[in-house]
Design an enzyme around this catalytic site. Structure first.
Site, PDB file in Angstrom:
ATOM      1  N   TYR A  47       0.870  -1.180   0.000  1.00 21.74           N
ATOM      2  CA  TYR A  47       0.000   0.000   0.000  1.00 21.74           C
ATOM      3  C   TYR A  47       0.901   1.222   0.000  1.00 21.74           C
ATOM      4  CZ  TYR A  47      -3.771   3.117   1.726  1.00 21.74           C
ATOM      5  OH  TYR A  47      -4.686   4.130   1.898  1.00 21.74           O
ATOM      6  N   LYS A  91      -1.735  -1.456  -3.792  1.00 23.93           N
ATOM      7  CA  LYS A  91      -2.738  -0.398  -3.811  1.00 23.93           C
ATOM      8  C   LYS A  91      -1.962   0.900  -3.967  1.00 23.93           C
ATOM      9  CE  LYS A  91      -6.135   2.045  -0.975  1.00 23.93           C
ATOM     10  NZ  LYS A  91      -6.681   2.239   0.392  1.00 23.93           N
TER      11      LYS A  91
END
Length: 297
Positions: A135, A164
């Site tokens: 992330y 992400k």
């Protein structure tokens, strides 16, 4: 883990006394799945995770996985700026039945360079048996995970299977998509970036707005992935003001405010998060009314 489509970074509902509202959380998961959402993220940034104690963090993950019951994949958030602590959290999260994979963000505050981040993420992934999704969110953590480092992790660690990407840098995301193997999952981490990232070859979106409109966001992302750009653009145009309104103030303040207007939860936060200002609340009420989201009396 085949992760694609639209996933919701779930909010965490609290009762008026500040305790975890387990019943409402379970209802939110059911509503998300009924709306057609493709996967769920428990204990991400939107969940006010830094305000949860350890037992609550595990309980939220457990409620989401128990309620989902295998119908959709569930990613469990486990981020820490101490690598040893992050490894411990990852091990606990991975052991929760029903967890499909882990989502772990850049180490915050320390501001490690690329080598430090590489070693951090590699150590976490090598300590668990399940898939790991990186992330990258520099605006929150203070450090950026560069495409070359993500490629290195993807090549060196078999269970690091996606990222992400919330850098907001479309050129960086484009470079990343063209560098990594096609089997590596690149997800947009910002609702406003969903269509551009998918157009470049991304696999989907981790969404905040889908807390409010799960069906609409899932349809928009699915249409884009299917190449039905007319439908995807029409849905994006209709809900773009809501997507941006969710960040008029610090998230998840606006999205929880709207969800309370929809009678999906009680609008409660934990410090340092506080309710949105009266001016923002009025603007959100007007917008939600125009979009037909307000609950009938």
């Amino acid at each position: 883990m085949n992760l694609s489509g639209c996933g919701t970074a779930l909010v965490t509902p609290f009762r008026n006394d500040g305790s975890l509202d387990e019943e409402t959380l379970s209802k939110l998961v059911e509503w998300q799945i009924a709306g057609g959402i493709h996967f769920l993220v428990a204990c991400g940034t939107t969940a006010e995770t830094p305000t949860l104690n350890h037992a609550e963090w595990l309980r939220v993950i457990g409620i989401v996985t128990e309620t989902a019951a295998g119908r959709v994949p569930v990613l469990a958030g486990c981020t820490h700026n101490s690598t040893l602590e992050a490894i411990a959290l990852a091990g606990e999260a991975a052991s929760v039945p029903g967890v499909s994979g882990l989502l772990t963000a850049n180490p915050y505050y320390n501001k490690p360079g690329q080598e430090g981040q590489y070693r951090h993420f590699r150590a976490i992934a090598e300590a668990v048996p399940c898939p790991v999704v990186l992330y990258n969110i520099p605006s929150r953590t203070g450090t950026n995970l560069e495409p070359a480092t993500i490629l290195r992790l993807a090549e060196d660690v078999h269970n690091i299977q996606g990222v992400k990407e919330s850098s907001g840098n479309l050129q960086q995301i484009a470079e990343l998509i063209h560098m990594v193997p096609q089997s590596f999952t690149v997800l947009a981490g910002d609702d406003v970036m969903a269509l551009p990232v998918i157009a470049l070859g991304g696999a989907g979106l981790v969404s905040v707005a889908s807390n409010e409109i799960p069906g609409e966001m899932a349809r928009m992302v699915a249409a884009a992935l299917d190449g039905d750009w007319a439908t995807a653009r029409a849905l994006n145009r209709r809900y773009f003001r809501l997507i941006t309104a969710n960040f008029w103030e610090s998230s998840p303040g606006p999205v929880k405010c709207v969800m309370a207007m929809m009678r999906r939860l009680q609008e409660n936060y934990r410090l340092p998060m506080v309710p949105v200002t009266p001016a923002t609340r009025q603007k959100l009420a007007t917008l939600a009314g125009e979009l037909g989201l307000l609950a009938k009396p």
